[in-house]
Motif scaffolding. Structure first.
Motif, PDB file in Angstrom:
ATOM      1  N   GLU A   1     -12.607  -4.789  16.512  1.00 25.84           N
ATOM      2  CA  GLU A   1     -13.535  -5.214  17.555  1.00 25.84           C
ATOM      3  C   GLU A   1     -14.981  -5.065  17.087  1.00 25.84           C
ATOM      4  O   GLU A   1     -15.794  -5.975  17.248  1.00 25.84           O
ATOM      5  N   ALA A   2     -15.278  -3.900  16.489  1.00 23.08           N
ATOM      6  CA  ALA A   2     -16.635  -3.688  15.966  1.00 23.08           C
ATOM      7  C   ALA A   2     -16.945  -4.722  14.887  1.00 23.08           C
ATOM      8  O   ALA A   2     -18.050  -5.281  14.843  1.00 23.08           O
TER       9      ALA A   2
ATOM     10  N   LYS B   1     -17.734  -8.112  16.374  1.00 25.06           N
ATOM     11  CA  LYS B   1     -19.020  -8.079  17.078  1.00 25.06           C
ATOM     12  C   LYS B   1     -20.200  -7.947  16.108  1.00 25.06           C
ATOM     13  O   LYS B   1     -21.261  -8.508  16.344  1.00 25.06           O
ATOM     14  N   ARG B   2     -19.992  -7.236  15.001  1.00 23.56           N
ATOM     15  CA  ARG B   2     -21.039  -7.120  13.977  1.00 23.56           C
ATOM     16  C   ARG B   2     -21.270  -8.463  13.265  1.00 23.56           C
ATOM     17  O   ARG B   2     -22.278  -8.652  12.586  1.00 23.56           O
TER      18      ARG B   2
ATOM     19  N   ASP C   1     -17.154 -12.217  19.335  1.00 27.35           N
ATOM     20  CA  ASP C   1     -16.684 -11.359  20.419  1.00 27.35           C
ATOM     21  C   ASP C   1     -15.152 -11.351  20.382  1.00 27.35           C
ATOM     22  O   ASP C   1     -14.529 -12.068  19.588  1.00 27.35           O
ATOM     23  N   VAL C   2     -14.547 -10.502  21.206  1.00 29.74           N
ATOM     24  CA  VAL C   2     -13.088 -10.406  21.234  1.00 29.74           C
ATOM     25  C   VAL C   2     -12.568 -10.696  22.643  1.00 29.74           C
ATOM     26  O   VAL C   2     -13.305 -10.582  23.622  1.00 29.74           O
TER      27      VAL C   2
END
Lengths: 304, 304, 304
Positions: free
Chosen positions: A59-60, A63-64, A68-69
């Motif tokens: 997830e990180a 997003k990095r 998005d998830v």
């Protein structure tokens, strides 16, 4: 990469591995340049069994990269409870997202699921099967700390059931590594894995005592010995106690030793090691983000 | 702020509090100017016990600042189940994110965790310990509605176990407030809290009947009396019934009275109050977002 | 739209429906032009009962519009457990977000909740009540594949308890459709629904055997027959077996037949159909994203 999906570490050639690790090094060197690279991209998280840190780091990572998830949530609250097949579930989620991460308790689930979807699918662990992104982040941590060439590595703990260990050992056959396996007799490397390593030309040694081999190691990879493997609680405590690392143990080690652990740990590594230069297991966990960013970046680049 | 972490409301000086509240007022006045201020920032949510509205408002706050969150999920699905220590968990999650929010059932957990991480950590409640952002949003709501100077406040309900109440009362000693505590004998303010308030020079009065003091109040802060505090169900109903507010009760109040409640409420405030100008408890809940935005903005600014 | 909230499909006129479907078609034709349309907007997800795919597709929809979501999480971990009323919960969450999606096990919950909030609220299913976005995505799928004018549709399976079916049948009365209902006697359309359809001037036929009507259908909408409706397990298997579709069944169908299913399916449609041109049920599920994007876009546009 020439792959649409990442299902096993075995599918990766040395060139594939180096492509991912080089990209991960780019991420680490210049994270800002990746910050909007996949803006608007949605990654579907299909975790059919819990896995906090793997899920959090995927997830990180997404997003990095600016994306998005969308998370399927736990199986208890999903259509799976109504009898939906895995093939149907992934075909539905595929339509909501641009790539999928799948975790499943059954070996072979990722391969099967990948045959039903057109978006890139990453295996985040399928039971006793594979967990290739763990292997990639292990390799990245080794490369950053000790290098993958002329490596002498010790792998200690539960070598019988440890999926992580089997994948890493196999992946290391792509490089010029000497592998020492350290475990109690009852948790030795399975015959089939040992055979595969020999077939791949690996230099493999087995030990029951870490002291036999510690001084020559560049990397010591410790894994957890699970209580549930032992019918007898006392036997567990006796064995587990022998395969713990503390400051005393490491007096025989090279100053340059890198100590790794896939985490979570229980008592395998004493907290007194945490503050030393040996300890690289938190760094190893953190490497899950740049390595998964690199992998997603490569898979999405190819599928675009 | 001069703080890396926010662990307790007690650590905050009057200047610290005003810095946060002023920033929150800026957010409220001009939310758009904060909308991209922390784009690319990830906030790790480590909730070791459930807390819907605290978690949602931290999540909304981070997203309103342009950032995003990574949620550890419930403890049932996490490495904690495998015996991982709190120190290990926060050190792993720290590597995925830029700041942490921690909720934990044990008092002192936030302080302990903060000693293991380098990113800013905010205590979102640690058992019977502290919940400083609740105090900040309470102070903000009081300041916006009644002002913090020359304040006369009544705090009613469960004053014995109410963590929220103890933090608020302590924080108010930074200002020139007269505090009236209204509760049944069995749920009076603990001696230690009363002592601390006196030491801090606070003007404190205790009552068992709200009617004794209602007319002079600027703010009435109502808290929930929990059934589980009473061995006898009938006793609970009798007591709880005496500490409820309805339209009849408020006939004796000033027209400018502000009624607050940390929510969720059960029967403490009759729904007929909801539509009146007295009712500020939903506004109070909503203030969780600008106040947490202000706090995160200040902590991230300093850590950058 | 002239509506602040979307509570039932019945509230929608033909013009409303076409407005949403036309907007969804725009999304499908040019998704990139919607990618930042609601940047900074937060959608609150209040799911009082589980619903994986509805929740995932609302989440994907909001994120594809450039916004984000804040999820209340499961009821087990929420203030609801402490006895909070639905009215209080939605009034709190409203303050964190710009629009709400509500799923609740009780019929009428969405209507009730909508009376307490000022932000747009979408009903994502309220027990035996309504689930209007399912109806909209069904209509969109029909329009894209067979057109809504001069439509001949067969609706098969559990017509007694199927909320999805009742909403769709009612919505189709806005168009010039002939509706054939195919079910076992024990799962026939309820008298009240049949009455409403007749009142609305719909052309309705009922059958127990799909073969009677299959050749003339443009669309066949299959629903799941739930085991729990039958006191006797053998009776369930006998009946369910008669209302399954496989390649043999479809030999009598038009080449242009569109087969739909709200999913999840169990055995109602044989997997051998999945790869044929008949199969539109995964496309139908995927249409949840553009249709919900269109709906959110219209509601947010009006509330802005």
């Amino acid at each position: 990469m020439r792959h649409d999906h990442l299902l096993t570490a075995n599918q990766l050639t040395r060139e594939d591995i180096e492509l991912v690790l080089d990209r991960a090094a780019e991420v680490d060197a210049n994270p800002a340049s990746f910050g909007q690279r996949h803006a608007g991209t949605l990654l579907g998280l299909c975790f059919f069994e819990p896995s906090t840190r793997t899920k959090m780091s995927f997830e990180a990572a997404m997003k990095r990269l600016g994306g998005d998830v969308v998370d399927m949530g736990s199986v208890d609250s999903s259509s799976v409870k109504k009898g939906e097949s895995l093939a149907d579930t992934v075909r539905v989620v595929e339509g909501y997202t641009d790539a999928l991460v799948l975790r499943h308790p059954l070996m072979g689930a990722a391969k099967m699921a990948s045959e039903f979807v057109d978006v890139p699918l990453v295996n985040a662990g399928d039971g006793a099967g594979h967990h290739p992104t763990q292997t990639l982040l292990d390799l990245y941590t080794i490369r950053e700390n000790a290098g993958l060439d002329d490596l002498t590595i010790g792998i200690m703990g539960d070598l019988k059931y440890g999926r992580t260990v089997h994948s890493l050992a196999t992946a290391l056959t792509n490089f010029d590594a000497t592998q020492h396996f350290v475990s109690p007799e009852s948790l030795k490397l399975p015959r089939s894995v040992r055979y595969d390593l020999h077939e791949a030309g690996a230099t493999v040694r087995e030990h029951t005592d870490i002291e036999e081999v510690l001084p020559q190691l560049d990397v010591l990879y410790v894994t957890r010995i699970q209580r549930e493997r032992f019918p007898d609680e006392n036997e567990y405590h006796r064995i587990a106690g022998e395969y713990q690392i503390d400051a005393g143990t490491l007096q025989a080690a090279s100053d340059d030793l890198t100590v790794m652990h896939p985490l979570p740990r229980v008592d395998e590594i004493a907290p007194e090691i945490d503050g030393t230069d040996y300890a690289r297991y938190f760094e190893q966990a953190h490497n899950g983000v740049p390595v998964r960013m690199a992998l997603l970046d490569l898979l999405l680049e190819d599928s675009a």
